[in-house]
Write a protein that holds these residues in place. Sequence first.
Motif, PDB file in Angstrom:
ATOM      1  N   GLU A  80     -32.382  19.609  63.674  1.00 25.31           N
ATOM      2  CA  GLU A  80     -31.610  19.039  62.579  1.00 25.31           C
ATOM      3  C   GLU A  80     -31.238  20.143  61.580  1.00 25.31           C
ATOM      4  O   GLU A  80     -31.562  21.318  61.771  1.00 25.31           O
ATOM      5  CB  GLU A  80     -32.423  17.927  61.907  1.00 25.31           C
ATOM      6  N   LYS A  84     -35.866  20.774  61.868  1.00 27.64           N
ATOM      7  CA  LYS A  84     -36.794  19.854  62.511  1.00 27.64           C
ATOM      8  C   LYS A  84     -36.333  19.570  63.936  1.00 27.64           C
ATOM      9  O   LYS A  84     -35.188  19.163  64.155  1.00 27.64           O
ATOM     10  CB  LYS A  84     -36.873  18.533  61.728  1.00 27.64           C
ATOM     11  N   VAL A  86     -35.687  17.619  67.359  1.00 30.53           N
ATOM     12  CA  VAL A  86     -35.474  16.219  67.717  1.00 30.53           C
ATOM     13  C   VAL A  86     -35.025  16.149  69.171  1.00 30.53           C
ATOM     14  O   VAL A  86     -34.597  17.150  69.757  1.00 30.53           O
ATOM     15  CB  VAL A  86     -34.421  15.542  66.811  1.00 30.53           C
ATOM     16  N   ALA A  93     -38.619   9.389  68.732  1.00 37.31           N
ATOM     17  CA  ALA A  93     -38.879  10.501  67.824  1.00 37.31           C
ATOM     18  C   ALA A  93     -40.276  11.064  68.106  1.00 37.31           C
ATOM     19  O   ALA A  93     -41.175  10.350  68.567  1.00 37.31           O
ATOM     20  CB  ALA A  93     -38.789  10.042  66.377  1.00 37.31           C
ATOM     21  N   ASN A  95     -43.202  14.350  66.640  1.00 37.55           N
ATOM     22  CA  ASN A  95     -43.512  15.449  65.740  1.00 37.55           C
ATOM     23  C   ASN A  95     -44.745  16.157  66.280  1.00 37.55           C
ATOM     24  O   ASN A  95     -45.655  15.519  66.814  1.00 37.55           O
ATOM     25  CB  ASN A  95     -43.752  14.951  64.314  1.00 37.55           C
ATOM     26  N   SER A 111     -38.083   8.058  63.055  1.00 40.89           N
ATOM     27  CA  SER A 111     -37.937   9.506  62.930  1.00 40.89           C
ATOM     28  C   SER A 111     -38.512  10.058  61.630  1.00 40.89           C
ATOM     29  O   SER A 111     -38.740  11.270  61.521  1.00 40.89           O
ATOM     30  CB  SER A 111     -36.456   9.894  63.030  1.00 40.89           C
ATOM     31  N   GLY A 169     -38.031  15.932  56.970  1.00 37.22           N
ATOM     32  CA  GLY A 169     -37.089  16.794  57.657  1.00 37.22           C
ATOM     33  C   GLY A 169     -36.765  18.065  56.905  1.00 37.22           C
ATOM     34  O   GLY A 169     -36.088  18.947  57.426  1.00 37.22           O
TER      35      GLY A 169
END
Length: 235
Positions: A80, A84, A86, A93, A95, A111, A169
């Motif tokens: 992004e 971040k 993705v 989503a 992480n 997300s 983000g």
Amino acid sequence: MSLRINLSHDEVHVWQLSLSNALVDWFEYAELLSNSEQDKVARFRSPLHRSRAMAVRVQLRLLLSHYLMLEPQQIDFQTEQYGKPVLSNTHLAFNLSHSGSDGLVAVSMNSQMGVDIEHWRSIDNLDGMVERNFSATEKKIWQRVPKEQQTPVFFHHWTAKEAFIKATGRGLGMGLARCSFDIAGDTRLLACPAEYGRPEDWQSHQLAIGEKKSATLVIKAKASQLVLKKFNPKL
């Protein structure tokens, strides 16, 4: 085809990864990674750090393949605006965080989610870290923390702050001092920049992942069902 892992709309799956190469030679799986990922792994000078970097990237692809029902090497990552990572062409989503020989991957349909893990360790100039990165509210609470409790309190709190800025983000560009968590209590969010909503819109979950380790999941949701699991790469 891989065994499918199902995920309901309000669930958050947090997977613990082992980054040790005691049982697996992760470099045997190098072909699962993109060329850019392999280049990033190769930049680590330490063999240990290269092995852990390979382990976390390979296991991330293996894990996500069970949700997406794709071959690991078919998974496409993008970044992004503020960096971040993705997934492309899906609402799924994730992480990722890792520290030492441990990794964590959070998977959700939401997300606005971040996870962070840290091994406890001594920090030179801990007071300086607090001064630079804690909000005024947090600094006042920190002053009341007994010396013998400062290490666990700091890392519980640090992982909450890191997880929050990852969830937004923005990452470190947002500034850790712009969010406040309850140090003395359950690390709930007390304050955040207005563009990210109200503090009560967010949930903070401390994760029990072992001795002398801290981990926190932060997600923007009124309610969420947290499931903590250990990932078996042979699944």
